[in-house]
Design an enzyme around this catalytic site. Structure first.
Site, PDB file in Angstrom:
ATOM      1  N   GLY A  51       0.849  -1.178   0.000  1.00  0.00           N
ATOM      2  CA  GLY A  51       0.000   0.000   0.000  1.00  0.00           C
ATOM      3  C   GLY A  51       0.889   1.234   0.000  1.00  0.00           C
ATOM      4  O   GLY A  51       2.042   1.166   0.423  1.00  0.00           O
ATOM      5  N   THR A  52       0.340   2.339  -0.461  1.00  0.00           N
ATOM      6  CA  THR A  52       1.216   3.495  -0.641  1.00  0.00           C
ATOM      7  C   THR A  52       0.890   4.673   0.269  1.00  0.00           C
ATOM      8  O   THR A  52       1.447   4.757   1.357  1.00  0.00           O
ATOM      9  CB  THR A  52       1.236   3.901  -2.118  1.00  0.00           C
ATOM     10  OG1 THR A  52      -0.111   3.981  -2.606  1.00  0.00           O
ATOM     11  CG2 THR A  52       1.972   2.879  -2.943  1.00  0.00           C
ATOM     12  N   THR A  53       0.000   5.574  -0.096  1.00  0.00           N
ATOM     13  CA  THR A  53      -0.066   6.866   0.598  1.00  0.00           C
ATOM     14  C   THR A  53      -1.321   7.041   1.458  1.00  0.00           C
ATOM     15  O   THR A  53      -2.443   6.846   0.978  1.00  0.00           O
ATOM     16  CB  THR A  53       0.017   8.016  -0.417  1.00  0.00           C
ATOM     17  OG1 THR A  53       1.180   7.824  -1.228  1.00  0.00           O
ATOM     18  CG2 THR A  53       0.124   9.353   0.285  1.00  0.00           C
ATOM     19  N   ALA A 226       3.675   5.187  -7.416  1.00  0.00           N
ATOM     20  CA  ALA A 226       3.048   4.150  -6.591  1.00  0.00           C
ATOM     21  C   ALA A 226       1.733   4.608  -5.963  1.00  0.00           C
ATOM     22  O   ALA A 226       1.021   3.813  -5.371  1.00  0.00           O
ATOM     23  CB  ALA A 226       4.009   3.694  -5.501  1.00  0.00           C
TER      24      ALA A 226
END
Length: 279
Positions: A51-53, A226
């Site tokens: 997972g990113t942000t 991403a």
């Protein structure tokens, strides 16, 4: 005795004896292999979706926690519509960044931990206590983090004692810091934080706060491959949640869509987003 327990479907006496108010301690004592940090991993490089942000901001009536929907695996998009923001209980929420599978499992264990405490003690943990419990969970995953399977969440909630929303960030060792005003974690966090730094004000309304986090996620997606921005064609929009003295609320798909479309339409006129005053 064990055979009788299996035959009658009854749990062993140890499972029925009151003990620690921590579900993690209970699980560690009776089935330690079920804790994520105690599992053995195969040797070599492990490719797993990440997972990113995640972003969060406070406003006078509460706190907003939001996340994009993209999960990546190396240079590939592993999933376009992953969910990264979850309620921890009625007055708090967790946004996950890092190894997706482990992060989701940690969130489920955290939810059980808070529910177990409430049932055993007959009272809910303070927001600070919840933040500390999550810190312990992250620290227990340090072995996997050292092998590249890190989980670095963002925790936010309504503090009933202080009457305000609060945000807590973490590092891979479980180190906990309280953030004031806004925070971000994940690969696009540096860009999201820069965006919020210019747009945040302490007197934001709830509507302005939700718009701010979507603007920050848009800026993160603009510079970080991403992080996924609003996908108008597939109808995939950021998950935005609001926590106030009335509890946790996730914006409906229609509300998220309207918010994302408004921000996107404004970006047609100003591709780099809103401008902050020089002085």
């Amino acid at each position: 005795m064990e055979a009788n327990n299996r035959g009658t479907g009854r749990l062993p006496a140890a499972f029925l004896t009151p003990g620690s108010s921590s579900f993690m301690d209970f699980l560690g004592a009776h089935s330690p292999e079920l804790l994520p940090g105690n599992r053995k991993l195969p040797e070599g490089v492990i490719e797993a979706p990440h997972g990113t942000t995640i972003v969060a901001t406070t406003f006078p009536g509460g706190v907003v926690l939001a996340g994009d929907r993209r999960a990546t695996m190396g240079n590939m998009i592993a999933q376009r519509d992953i969910e990264k923001v979850f309620p921890a209980d009625e007055y708090s929420a967790v946004g996950i960044a890092g190894t997706a599978g482990l992060a989701v499992e940690m969130v489920k264990l955290f939810q059980l931990e808070l529910e177990h405490f409430e049932k055993v003690e007959g009272a809910t943990l303070s927001l600070e206590g919840k933040a500390n419990r999550l810190s312990t969970m992250i620290r227990s995953n340090l072995g996997m983090a050292m092998q590249g399977l890190a989980v670095v969440p963002l925790f936010a909630g309504w503090d009933e004692g202080k009457g305000k929303g609060r945000i807590f960030s973490y590092d891979v060792t479980g180190g906990r810091s309280e953030e004031h005003g806004f925070a971000a974690t994940g690969s696009g966090s540096i860009f999201a934080r820069g965006s919020m730094k210019k747009l945040y004000r302490p007197d934001l309304t709830e509507e302005q706060a939700t718009t701010l986090v979507v603007q920050a996620l848009y800026d993160a997606a603009d510079d970080d491959s991403a992080t996924g921005g609003p996908d108008l064609y597939r109808h995939i929009y950021p998950i935005v949640t609001v926590i106030t003295d009335e509890g946790f609320r996730r914006l409906s798909d229609e509300e998220s869509q309207e918010l994302a479309r408004t921000v996107t339409n404004r970006r047609l006129e100003q591709p780099d987003g809103p401008r902050a005053a020089l002085l």
